[in-house]
Design an enzyme around this catalytic site. Structure first.
Site, PDB file in Angstrom:
ATOM      1  N   TRP A   9     -14.375 -19.875 -40.421  1.00 24.82           N
ATOM      2  CA  TRP A   9     -14.143 -18.791 -41.392  1.00 24.82           C
ATOM      3  C   TRP A   9     -12.686 -18.373 -41.265  1.00 24.82           C
ATOM      4  O   TRP A   9     -12.288 -17.767 -40.293  1.00 24.82           O
ATOM      5  CB  TRP A   9     -15.084 -17.639 -41.066  1.00 24.82           C
ATOM      6  CG  TRP A   9     -14.935 -16.402 -41.901  1.00 24.82           C
ATOM      7  CD1 TRP A   9     -14.019 -16.124 -42.867  1.00 24.82           C
ATOM      8  CD2 TRP A   9     -15.770 -15.229 -41.816  1.00 24.82           C
ATOM      9  NE1 TRP A   9     -14.203 -14.873 -43.396  1.00 24.82           N
ATOM     10  CE2 TRP A   9     -15.287 -14.296 -42.766  1.00 24.82           C
ATOM     11  CE3 TRP A   9     -16.870 -14.881 -41.031  1.00 24.82           C
ATOM     12  CZ2 TRP A   9     -15.873 -13.037 -42.934  1.00 24.82           C
ATOM     13  CZ3 TRP A   9     -17.451 -13.631 -41.210  1.00 24.82           C
ATOM     14  CH2 TRP A   9     -16.952 -12.728 -42.146  1.00 24.82           C
ATOM     15  N   GLU A  10     -11.889 -18.699 -42.280  1.00 20.44           N
ATOM     16  CA  GLU A  10     -10.460 -18.362 -42.275  1.00 20.44           C
ATOM     17  C   GLU A  10     -10.178 -17.357 -43.400  1.00 20.44           C
ATOM     18  O   GLU A  10      -9.944 -17.751 -44.523  1.00 20.44           O
ATOM     19  CB  GLU A  10      -9.618 -19.621 -42.446  1.00 20.44           C
ATOM     20  CG  GLU A  10      -9.840 -20.642 -41.334  1.00 20.44           C
ATOM     21  CD  GLU A  10      -8.883 -21.822 -41.423  1.00 20.44           C
ATOM     22  OE1 GLU A  10      -7.780 -21.688 -42.003  1.00 20.44           O
ATOM     23  OE2 GLU A  10      -9.236 -22.875 -40.902  1.00 20.44           O
ATOM     24  N   PHE A  11     -10.134 -16.081 -43.076  1.00 19.05           N
ATOM     25  CA  PHE A  11     -10.324 -15.400 -41.823  1.00 19.05           C
ATOM     26  C   PHE A  11     -11.033 -14.086 -42.096  1.00 19.05           C
ATOM     27  O   PHE A  11     -10.869 -13.507 -43.175  1.00 19.05           O
ATOM     28  CB  PHE A  11      -8.975 -15.098 -41.149  1.00 19.05           C
ATOM     29  CG  PHE A  11      -8.276 -16.308 -40.598  1.00 19.05           C
ATOM     30  CD1 PHE A  11      -8.718 -16.903 -39.424  1.00 19.05           C
ATOM     31  CD2 PHE A  11      -7.205 -16.860 -41.273  1.00 19.05           C
ATOM     32  CE1 PHE A  11      -8.068 -18.014 -38.904  1.00 19.05           C
ATOM     33  CE2 PHE A  11      -6.566 -17.974 -40.767  1.00 19.05           C
ATOM     34  CZ  PHE A  11      -6.988 -18.567 -39.588  1.00 19.05           C
TER      35      PHE A  11
END
Length: 428
Positions: A197-199
């Site tokens: 997961w960015e971000f």
């Protein structure tokens, strides 16, 4: 028992050598240096080189809390049994590098990159392209020798963080997502699941991330008990430091939940600098005496939020960042740049070797950042070579980390860097 004592002596020697460094510098095996406490970057390290981060307003006004020096590593030094630990790499399904070309001799775990959740349902979206690549990957990996574990990575640099944010905000949507990941991982024979997961953008996202990890781990354990299969691994690729300074109000990862529910966490220790900067820089610097944009600071920050070293797998890049120099005669780190250099700002390791050879480039090793750079005319490249990667693996050993991973398979040349990294990790 004698072998155990010998192994312990070797690792302690590595640890001491890492701490004190040495006076002479070899261009292939440089000393480990530990710079002063440093500030997390305001530019995102990324997992997918196709992504281009942009500077945040917080660059000019960093969070004062992040300026404080960090205390020493609160965790005692421990010894991994000989040959154990994580030696991992990501296989990007979208680059054309065939899974059949993977040499598993130098790895323990391979990640499939990437799948994405469907924005409306939060179930994993398996496109026709994904289906083809999943079958290629899982159908090939199981035939390779030596065998490796496989993880299904979800997200990546091109993901929409809002989808993850919405999914994680509600127990029922978390359950839909979690069940889908387990279903797909089992269907295609994966050994684990990886979240990239960015971000997470704020404290709410971080709180929900903690809830997601807890619910996910409980679901994995329940599924393993019901099916009597080995539990799927749960890992996550994260920002290089525990506080994400991309945002005006930098959120901090939930260290306790990460340490409790993940099998390991993988800080992406690269892309600290790039052609978005107006000066040249080392994008995977181990140390930076002028800022807190460095791997040594990032790893230390994870200790400080409660993630033990045996839960940390450090990221290493197999690519470099490039600039066009404003003045070819000013070619040091921090020299003024006029924009991206060869490769529109990025070259993979094999291309860097080609650039250096074809242009008779000058190659330098920078002792402070423990990285290499080369230049020819106005073109400048900052990167890791065999010597600096060996150094960084020694750093991981000295800090008692669980292991390391590479982005990405297909970017090396003849497996030279993974081979040498594996030799160092195996105390070779």
């Amino acid at each position: 028992m004698a072998n155990q004592k010998f192994t312990k002596l070797i690792v302690i020697a590595l640890f001491c050598e890492a701490i004190i460094g040495c006076d002479s510098v070899s261009p292939t095996i440089p000393p480990i240096l530990f710079g002063p406490a440093q500030n997390p970057s305001s530019v995102a390290p990324i997992l997918s080189p196709s992504y281009r981060p942009t500077p945040s307003p917080s660059i000019s006004s960093p969070d004062p809390e992040v300026q404080k020096p960090l205390s020493p590593n609160p965790y005692p030094f421990y010894l991994l049994p000989l040959g154990q630990g994580i030696k991992a790499a990501y296989w990007p399904s979208f680059t054309g590098f065939p899974a059949s070309s993977i040499n598993t001799s130098y790895f323990t775990h391979i990640y499939y990159a990437f799948l994405l959740p469907e924005p409306a349902t939060y179930r994993l979206n398996i496109t026709s392209f994904d289906l083809e690549k999943l079958l290629e990957f899982t159908g090939t990996i199981c035939t390779l020798n030596p065998p490796v574990k496989t993880l299904l990575s979800i997200g990546g640099g091109g993901n929409d963080p809002n989808v993850f944010s919405k999914m994680a905000s509600n127990k029922s949507t978390r359950a839909i997502f979690i069940n889908s990941t387990i279903e797909i991982a089992r269907k295609y024979g994966f050994d684990g699941i990886d979240l990239d997961w960015e971000f997470p953008a704020n404290d709410t996202d971080m709180s929900n991330l903690a809830l997601l990890l807890k619910q996910w781990r409980e679901a994995l354990e329940k599924e393993a008990n019901i099916t009597q299969k080995a539990r799927l691994l749960l890992t996550s690729a994260v920002y290089y430091a525990s506080k994400i300074t991309l945002f005006v109000v930098p959120p901090t990862y939930p260290g306790d939940a990460i340490g409790r529910y993940l099998d390991w966490v993988s800080p992406m220790c690269f892309d600290y600098h790039g052609s978005w900067d107006r000066v040249t820089g080392e994008h995977s610097a181990l140390n930076d005496p002028n800022s807190n944009i460095s791997t040594s600071f990032g790893i230390q920050s994870w200790f400080q939020v409660g993630v033990p070293p045996e839960k940390i797998v450090m990221g290493l890049p197999l690519y470099g960042r490039t600039w066009k120099l404003q003045d070819p005669n000013m070619n040091e780190i921090g020299s003024p740049a006029a924009g991206p250099g060869p490769g529109d700002g990025i070259l993979i390791y094999s291309q860097i070797l080609e650039f250096n050879n074809q242009n008779n480039a000058t190659i330098k090793f920078d002792k402070l950042s423990c990285s290499f750079y080369s230049f020819a005319g106005p073109s400048w490249v900052g990167y890791d070579d065999v010597g600096s990667v060996k150094l960084k693996v020694r750093f991981a050993l000295a800090r008692s980390l669980r292991g390391y991973f590479f982005w990405a398979l297909g970017q090396d040349l003849d497996w030279v860097i993974p081979r040498e990294a594996s030799n160092v990790w195996g105390y070779g």
